[in-house]
Design a protein around this motif. Structure first.
Motif, short mmCIF file in Angstrom:
data_model
loop_
_atom_site.label_atom_id
_atom_site.label_comp_id
_atom_site.label_asym_id
_atom_site.label_seq_id
_atom_site.Cartn_x
_atom_site.Cartn_y
_atom_site.Cartn_z
N ASN A 8 0.79 -1.22 0.02
CA ASN A 8 -0.10 -0.02 0.00
C ASN A 8 0.85 1.20 0.09
O ASN A 8 1.57 1.34 0.92
CB ASN A 8 -0.78 0.08 1.21
N ARG A 9 0.91 1.78 -1.04
CA ARG A 9 2.01 3.20 -1.21
C ARG A 9 3.40 2.40 -1.09
O ARG A 9 3.78 1.62 -1.91
CB ARG A 9 1.37 4.13 -0.20
N GLY A 70 -0.73 -3.83 13.55
CA GLY A 70 -0.48 -5.01 13.67
C GLY A 70 1.08 -5.21 13.09
O GLY A 70 1.80 -4.40 13.49
N GLU A 71 1.20 -5.96 12.09
CA GLU A 71 2.35 -6.35 11.61
C GLU A 71 2.44 -5.85 10.05
O GLU A 71 3.86 -6.10 9.70
CB GLU A 71 2.45 -8.07 11.25
N SER A 72 1.56 -4.70 9.71
CA SER A 72 1.72 -4.05 8.81
C SER A 72 2.66 -2.88 8.90
O SER A 72 2.73 -2.41 10.16
CB SER A 72 0.34 -3.81 8.13
N GLY A 73 3.34 -2.36 7.95
CA GLY A 73 3.93 -1.25 7.84
C GLY A 73 2.91 0.09 8.03
O GLY A 73 1.93 -0.11 7.98
N GLY A 74 3.90 1.22 7.65
CA GLY A 74 3.11 2.55 7.77
C GLY A 74 3.37 3.15 9.11
O GLY A 74 3.22 2.83 10.36
N GLU A 75 3.72 4.53 8.72
CA GLU A 75 4.11 5.38 9.96
C GLU A 75 3.45 6.51 9.78
O GLU A 75 2.89 7.12 8.75
CB GLU A 75 5.68 5.68 10.06
N THR A 84 -6.81 5.34 4.46
CA THR A 84 -5.72 4.53 4.17
C THR A 84 -6.51 3.19 4.40
O THR A 84 -5.96 2.13 3.78
CB THR A 84 -4.72 4.89 5.11
N ARG A 85 -7.30 2.95 5.37
CA ARG A 85 -7.86 1.71 5.41
C ARG A 85 -8.77 1.33 4.35
O ARG A 85 -8.53 0.09 4.13
CB ARG A 85 -8.61 1.64 6.87
N VAL A 86 -9.41 2.17 3.76
CA VAL A 86 -10.05 1.68 2.62
C VAL A 86 -9.09 1.10 1.45
O VAL A 86 -9.35 0.52 0.45
CB VAL A 86 -11.08 3.15 2.04
N GLU A 87 -8.26 2.12 1.22
CA GLU A 87 -7.08 1.75 0.30
C GLU A 87 -6.37 0.45 0.41
O GLU A 87 -6.16 -0.27 -0.43
CB GLU A 87 -5.89 2.55 0.24
N ALA A 226 -11.26 10.84 11.04
CA ALA A 226 -12.27 9.61 11.14
C ALA A 226 -13.57 10.29 11.74
O ALA A 226 -14.72 10.01 11.37
CB ALA A 226 -12.02 8.59 12.37
N VAL A 227 -13.46 11.60 12.36
CA VAL A 227 -14.56 12.40 12.94
C VAL A 227 -15.58 12.94 11.80
O VAL A 227 -16.58 12.90 11.87
CB VAL A 227 -13.93 13.43 13.81
N GLY A 228 -14.90 13.16 10.73
CA GLY A 228 -15.63 13.81 9.58
C GLY A 228 -16.00 12.70 8.57
O GLY A 228 -16.34 13.09 7.42
N TRP A 229 -15.82 11.67 8.81
CA TRP A 229 -16.08 10.28 7.73
C TRP A 229 -17.26 9.53 7.85
O TRP A 229 -17.77 9.51 9.03
CB TRP A 229 -15.00 9.37 8.02
N ASP A 230 -18.01 9.20 6.83
CA ASP A 230 -19.16 8.45 6.65
C ASP A 230 -18.91 7.20 5.95
O ASP A 230 -18.82 7.32 4.90
CB ASP A 230 -20.37 9.14 6.40
N ALA A 231 -18.99 6.19 6.62
CA ALA A 231 -18.48 4.84 5.84
C ALA A 231 -19.66 4.47 4.89
O ALA A 231 -19.34 4.09 3.72
CB ALA A 231 -18.60 3.56 6.82
N PHE A 232 -20.95 5.08 5.02
CA PHE A 232 -21.78 4.60 4.17
C PHE A 232 -22.17 5.80 3.19
O PHE A 232 -22.97 5.77 2.30
CB PHE A 232 -23.09 4.39 4.81
N HIS A 233 -21.47 6.84 3.03
CA HIS A 233 -21.64 8.02 2.10
C HIS A 233 -21.67 7.37 0.66
O HIS A 233 -20.66 6.61 0.31
CB HIS A 233 -20.55 9.03 2.08
N LEU A 234 -22.83 7.77 -0.05
CA LEU A 234 -22.88 7.39 -1.47
C LEU A 234 -23.31 6.08 -1.69
O LEU A 234 -23.17 5.31 -2.84
CB LEU A 234 -21.84 7.79 -2.33
#
Length: 307
Positions: A8-9, A70-75, A84-87, A226-234
């Motif tokens: 991922n990236r 977890g064991e994934s990278g990313g800083e 990022t989680r959706v990506e 996350a505060v401004g996010w809507d998982a079900f938008h559209l």
């Protein structure tokens, strides 16, 4: 089971790839991506329960750790960033389509709790995913905005996040908080009695489900998105794939019962179904046989019909 990594990236996402019994690399198999809950990891319910059982039914499964966790990278570490989680899901599909034994036209997705909300959002714009199951799927943005249910809670949270970002921008220490109390004693001292919190501690902080890759750590300064996010938008516009929603009948503060019905109602999918598992709480559907067995009475035929 194979431990694999995909990109991922610029970082690696760690995943467990499970192959069906009597696997034959010369054949083509349907594949299912399994996404873990908020604060969880691939070794817990998404992998050890749902991916394992789907693999027994003949699917290739891929259970991954979210980026930055977890064991994934990313800083930086312990980041809960919706984009990022959706990506991660799109990158998981990218990985699966490079495997000669995966049928690229039969890729599905199953997400548990917050992983269900992320899975729904990803499926809207990743139409290589052909079928979606959410198990106690929760809209993390909605949960963040509710806060303690007092007026202005979300705005107060954003102001606090901004102050912490200023501290860190000036070289100060990062604020690492927790998703849940670390013990029942800590919960009781805080006066919290909600069933979802009680059972979250029982799952994550006891031998029932605890895992070192799920350390109950959350970077506070990274929560503004996350505060401004809507998982079900559209969802009413873009979510057209077959959809199976599964919730428990016992509601708690995480809100997966009402989120499940909201997703079901909003999804544009022509083929969609919702199952309410009577007597089951949010965490019963993580690993309790009576609840998981009922869930699979819908999951099994759903994936068979749609992949």
């Amino acid at each position: 089971m194979e431990h694999v990594r995909f990109k991922n990236r610029s970082w690696d996402v760690a995943a467990d790839l499970r192959l069906p019994k009597d696997f034959d690399a010369s054949k083509k198999y349907p594949a299912i991506i399994c996404a873990h809950p908020i604060s969880s990891c691939k070794e817990q319910t998404s992998g050890s329960i749902y991916a394992e059982r789907l693999t027994e039914q003949g699917y290739v499964t891929l259970a991954f750790d979210a980026s930055h966790q977890g064991e994934s990278g990313g800083e930086p570490r312990y980041l809960e960033d919706p984009a990022t989680r959706v990506e991660d899901f799109r990158c998981a599909v990218d990985y699966l389509v490079t495997l000669d034994y995966v049928d690229e036209d039969r890729i599905g997705c199953l997400g548990v709790c917050g992983g269900g909300g992320y899975a729904a959002n990803a499926t809207m714009t990743e139409h290589r995913i052909k079928a979606l199951v959410t198990v106690v799927g929760a809209n993390y943005g909605r949960l963040m905005r509710e806060g303690d249910l007092s007026a202005g809670a979300a705005v107060a949270t954003l102001e606090a996040i901004g102050k912490q970002r200023t501290v860190e921008a000036r070289g100060g220490e990062a604020a690492i908080t927790t998703y849940i109390p670390n013990s029942q004693e800590e919960r009781e001292a805080a006066g919290v009695t909600d069933i979802d919190i009680v059972q979250a501690i029982d799952y994550y902080k006891t031998p029932r489900g605890e895992n070192p890759n799920s350390p109950n750590k959350l970077r506070f300064s990274g929560l503004s998105a996350a505060v401004g996010w809507d998982a079900f938008h559209l969802a009413e516009v873009l979510l057209t794939q077959p959809l199976q929603v599964i919730v428990g009948s016992v509601p708690g503060s995480f809100g997966s019962y009402r989120d499940g019905f909201e997703l079901f109602d909003r999804a544009r999918s022509e083929k969609k179904d919702i199952l309410v598992v009577e007597g089951a709480s949010h965490y019963d559907l993580y690993d309790q046989p009576f609840a998981v067995d009922q869930a699979f009475e819908k999951i099994t035929p759903f994936f068979k019909d749609n992949l």
